[in-house]
Write a protein that holds these residues in place. Structure first.
Motif, PDB file in Angstrom:
ATOM      1  N   ASP A  25     -16.564 -11.609 -12.056  1.00  0.00           N
ATOM      2  CA  ASP A  25     -16.142 -10.940 -10.820  1.00  0.00           C
ATOM      3  C   ASP A  25     -15.886 -12.007  -9.764  1.00  0.00           C
ATOM      4  N   GLU A  26     -15.197 -11.601  -8.688  1.00  0.00           N
ATOM      5  CA  GLU A  26     -14.873 -12.531  -7.616  1.00  0.00           C
ATOM      6  C   GLU A  26     -15.337 -11.991  -6.272  1.00  0.00           C
ATOM      7  N   ALA A  27     -15.350 -12.880  -5.290  1.00  0.00           N
ATOM      8  CA  ALA A  27     -15.672 -12.505  -3.915  1.00  0.00           C
ATOM      9  C   ALA A  27     -14.672 -13.175  -2.990  1.00  0.00           C
ATOM     10  N   GLY A  28     -14.282 -12.461  -1.946  1.00  0.00           N
ATOM     11  CA  GLY A  28     -13.410 -13.033  -0.932  1.00  0.00           C
ATOM     12  C   GLY A  28     -11.953 -12.662  -1.046  1.00  0.00           C
ATOM     13  N   LEU A  29     -11.620 -11.697  -1.889  1.00  0.00           N
ATOM     14  CA  LEU A  29     -10.209 -11.350  -2.095  1.00  0.00           C
ATOM     15  C   LEU A  29      -9.547 -10.884  -0.796  1.00  0.00           C
ATOM     16  N   GLY A  30     -10.241 -10.093   0.005  1.00  0.00           N
ATOM     17  CA  GLY A  30      -9.634  -9.505   1.191  1.00  0.00           C
ATOM     18  C   GLY A  30      -9.893 -10.240   2.487  1.00  0.00           C
ATOM     19  N   CYS A  31     -10.364 -11.472   2.411  1.00  0.00           N
ATOM     20  CA  CYS A  31     -10.720 -12.225   3.615  1.00  0.00           C
ATOM     21  C   CYS A  31      -9.504 -12.863   4.275  1.00  0.00           C
ATOM     22  N   LEU A  32      -9.622 -13.111   5.569  1.00  0.00           N
ATOM     23  CA  LEU A  32      -8.606 -13.868   6.297  1.00  0.00           C
ATOM     24  C   LEU A  32      -8.846 -15.365   6.205  1.00  0.00           C
ATOM     25  N   ALA A  33     -10.062 -15.759   5.883  1.00  0.00           N
ATOM     26  CA  ALA A  33     -10.417 -17.177   5.851  1.00  0.00           C
ATOM     27  C   ALA A  33     -11.345 -17.466   4.685  1.00  0.00           C
ATOM     28  N   GLY A  34     -11.280 -18.716   4.214  1.00  0.00           N
ATOM     29  CA  GLY A  34     -12.184 -19.162   3.169  1.00  0.00           C
ATOM     30  C   GLY A  34     -11.604 -19.021   1.779  1.00  0.00           C
ATOM     31  N   PRO A  35     -12.222 -19.676   0.810  1.00  0.00           N
ATOM     32  CA  PRO A  35     -11.747 -19.658  -0.570  1.00  0.00           C
ATOM     33  C   PRO A  35     -12.107 -18.360  -1.276  1.00  0.00           C
ATOM     34  N   SER A  84      -8.887 -22.498  -3.779  1.00  0.00           N
ATOM     35  CA  SER A  84      -8.838 -22.938  -2.395  1.00  0.00           C
ATOM     36  C   SER A  84      -7.921 -22.073  -1.544  1.00  0.00           C
ATOM     37  N   VAL A  85      -8.054 -22.239  -0.235  1.00  0.00           N
ATOM     38  CA  VAL A  85      -7.149 -21.563   0.697  1.00  0.00           C
ATOM     39  C   VAL A  85      -5.706 -21.973   0.421  1.00  0.00           C
ATOM     40  N   ALA A  86      -5.487 -23.245   0.135  1.00  0.00           N
ATOM     41  CA  ALA A  86      -4.134 -23.724  -0.169  1.00  0.00           C
ATOM     42  C   ALA A  86      -3.570 -23.024  -1.394  1.00  0.00           C
ATOM     43  N   ALA A  96      -4.457 -16.563  -7.328  1.00  0.00           N
ATOM     44  CA  ALA A  96      -5.532 -17.493  -6.988  1.00  0.00           C
ATOM     45  C   ALA A  96      -6.868 -16.995  -7.525  1.00  0.00           C
ATOM     46  N   SER A  97      -7.082 -15.681  -7.500  1.00  0.00           N
ATOM     47  CA  SER A  97      -8.334 -15.139  -8.039  1.00  0.00           C
ATOM     48  C   SER A  97      -8.433 -15.399  -9.536  1.00  0.00           C
ATOM     49  N   TYR A  98      -7.282 -15.347 -10.248  1.00  0.00           N
ATOM     50  CA  TYR A  98      -7.291 -15.656 -11.675  1.00  0.00           C
ATOM     51  C   TYR A  98      -7.646 -17.121 -11.918  1.00  0.00           C
ATOM     52  N   LEU A  99      -7.150 -18.017 -11.035  1.00  0.00           N
ATOM     53  CA  LEU A  99      -7.516 -19.425 -11.149  1.00  0.00           C
ATOM     54  C   LEU A  99      -9.025 -19.608 -11.012  1.00  0.00           C
ATOM     55  N   ARG A 155     -22.811 -18.348   1.328  1.00  0.00           N
ATOM     56  CA  ARG A 155     -23.471 -19.599   1.721  1.00  0.00           C
ATOM     57  C   ARG A 155     -22.451 -20.624   2.184  1.00  0.00           C
ATOM     58  N   PHE A 156     -21.333 -20.688   1.489  1.00  0.00           N
ATOM     59  CA  PHE A 156     -20.289 -21.628   1.881  1.00  0.00           C
ATOM     60  C   PHE A 156     -19.728 -21.270   3.252  1.00  0.00           C
ATOM     61  N   MET A 157     -19.487 -19.991   3.494  1.00  0.00           N
ATOM     62  CA  MET A 157     -18.937 -19.574   4.778  1.00  0.00           C
ATOM     63  C   MET A 157     -19.940 -19.778   5.904  1.00  0.00           C
ATOM     64  N   GLN A 158     -21.223 -19.665   5.605  1.00  0.00           N
ATOM     65  CA  GLN A 158     -22.242 -19.938   6.615  1.00  0.00           C
ATOM     66  C   GLN A 158     -22.232 -21.410   7.007  1.00  0.00           C
ATOM     67  N   CYS A 159     -21.987 -22.289   6.042  1.00  0.00           N
ATOM     68  CA  CYS A 159     -21.866 -23.717   6.359  1.00  0.00           C
ATOM     69  C   CYS A 159     -20.629 -23.972   7.211  1.00  0.00           C
ATOM     70  N   LEU A 160     -19.513 -23.341   6.867  1.00  0.00           N
ATOM     71  CA  LEU A 160     -18.293 -23.498   7.651  1.00  0.00           C
ATOM     72  C   LEU A 160     -18.467 -22.968   9.074  1.00  0.00           C
ATOM     73  N   ALA A 161     -19.279 -21.932   9.224  1.00  0.00           N
ATOM     74  CA  ALA A 161     -19.486 -21.331  10.544  1.00  0.00           C
ATOM     75  C   ALA A 161     -20.101 -22.324  11.526  1.00  0.00           C
ATOM     76  N   LYS A 162     -20.875 -23.267  11.019  1.00  0.00           N
ATOM     77  CA  LYS A 162     -21.474 -24.273  11.898  1.00  0.00           C
ATOM     78  C   LYS A 162     -20.419 -25.249  12.408  1.00  0.00           C
ATOM     79  N   ARG A 163     -19.399 -25.483  11.608  1.00  0.00           N
ATOM     80  CA  ARG A 163     -18.331 -26.392  12.009  1.00  0.00           C
ATOM     81  C   ARG A 163     -17.294 -25.692  12.879  1.00  0.00           C
ATOM     82  N   TYR A 164     -17.120 -24.401  12.629  1.00  0.00           N
ATOM     83  CA  TYR A 164     -16.143 -23.609  13.381  1.00  0.00           C
ATOM     84  C   TYR A 164     -16.843 -22.402  14.006  1.00  0.00           C
ATOM     85  N   PRO A 165     -17.613 -22.617  15.049  1.00  0.00           N
ATOM     86  CA  PRO A 165     -18.347 -21.499  15.668  1.00  0.00           C
ATOM     87  C   PRO A 165     -17.396 -20.565  16.412  1.00  0.00           C
TER      88      PRO A 165
END
Length: 212
Positions: A25-35, A84-86, A96-99, A155-165
């Motif tokens: 399964d995957e997570a983040g398919l419908g997000c505006l940001a993040g992998p 990745s976002v790219a 990208a989800s298949y990758l 967890r990854f997005m929580q780390c990014l949140a510190k860089r991009y508050p």
């Protein structure tokens, strides 16, 4: 009442000698940001389901964190793959989800068969697979994968949140909540936003790229 997923589908393969069955399964398919983060989980045939494991959307964040080490302890193998976002912007979110799934499955190889949450998959080399609509509610191994993928991505997005508050990623994980959309309008687009998405494109026409 929400029912816990069962092992009936996995059992149908185990009984024919197909042992290394991976729930994916995957997570983040419908997000505006993040992998996009995908997980693959292979369980032993004699496994006993952990109470409370179900579709990650039906489990609180605190409970998911509690369940993760239990899932990892009972699994034969757990693999995580990222797109990745790219790659989302280049290939579209579905490809990208298949990758991400391919990369997760590679980490638990060899895999005899994969059970994947969702509709039929086209134009992707994922090996021998069965796709299951609402699979995370029906298959225990897919539900396990959904929790692994969700916790790792959060967890990854929580780390990014510190860089991009200011975007609320520590809470919304990059989904298009009101706080996130309002922050886009005032703070602009970060390198972690999916620039192929219409709400992000609209902001890019008005504001420069966010630089931390």
């Amino acid at each position: 009442m929400v029912q816990d997923p069962k092992l009936d589908i996995e059992q149908s393969f185990w009984e024919t000698g197909i042992v290394r069955v991976a729930g994916v399964d995957e997570a983040g398919l419908g997000c505006l940001a993040g992998p996009i983060v995908a997980a693959a989980v292979i369980l032993p045939p004699e496994v006993t389901p952990i109470p409370g494991v179900r579709d990650s959307k039906q489990v609180s964040a605190a409970k998911r964190i509690q369940l993760l080490p239990k899932i990892q302890a009972q699994a034969i193998a757990v693999g995580v793959g990222v797109a990745s976002v790219a790659e989302v912007d280049q290939w579209n979110v579905l490809r990208a989800s298949y990758l991400a799934m391919q990369r997760a499955l590679a980490r638990v190889a060899p895999v005899d068969h994969a059970l994947i949450d969702g509709r039929e998959i086209y134009h992707a080399d994922l090996g021998s697979v069965t796709t299951i609509i609402h699979g995370d509610a029906l298959s225990y191994s897919i539900a396990c994968a959904s929790i692994v993928a969700k916790v790792r991505r959060d967890r990854f997005m929580q780390c990014l949140a510190k860089r991009y508050p200011g975007y609320g990623w520590e809470r919304n994980a990059g989904y298009g909540t009101q706080q996130h959309r309002e922050a886009l309008q005032t703070l602009g687009v970060t390198p972690w936003h999916r620039k192929s998405y219409a709400p992000v494109q609209a902001v890019m026409q008005q504001l420069p790229l966010f630089e931390p």
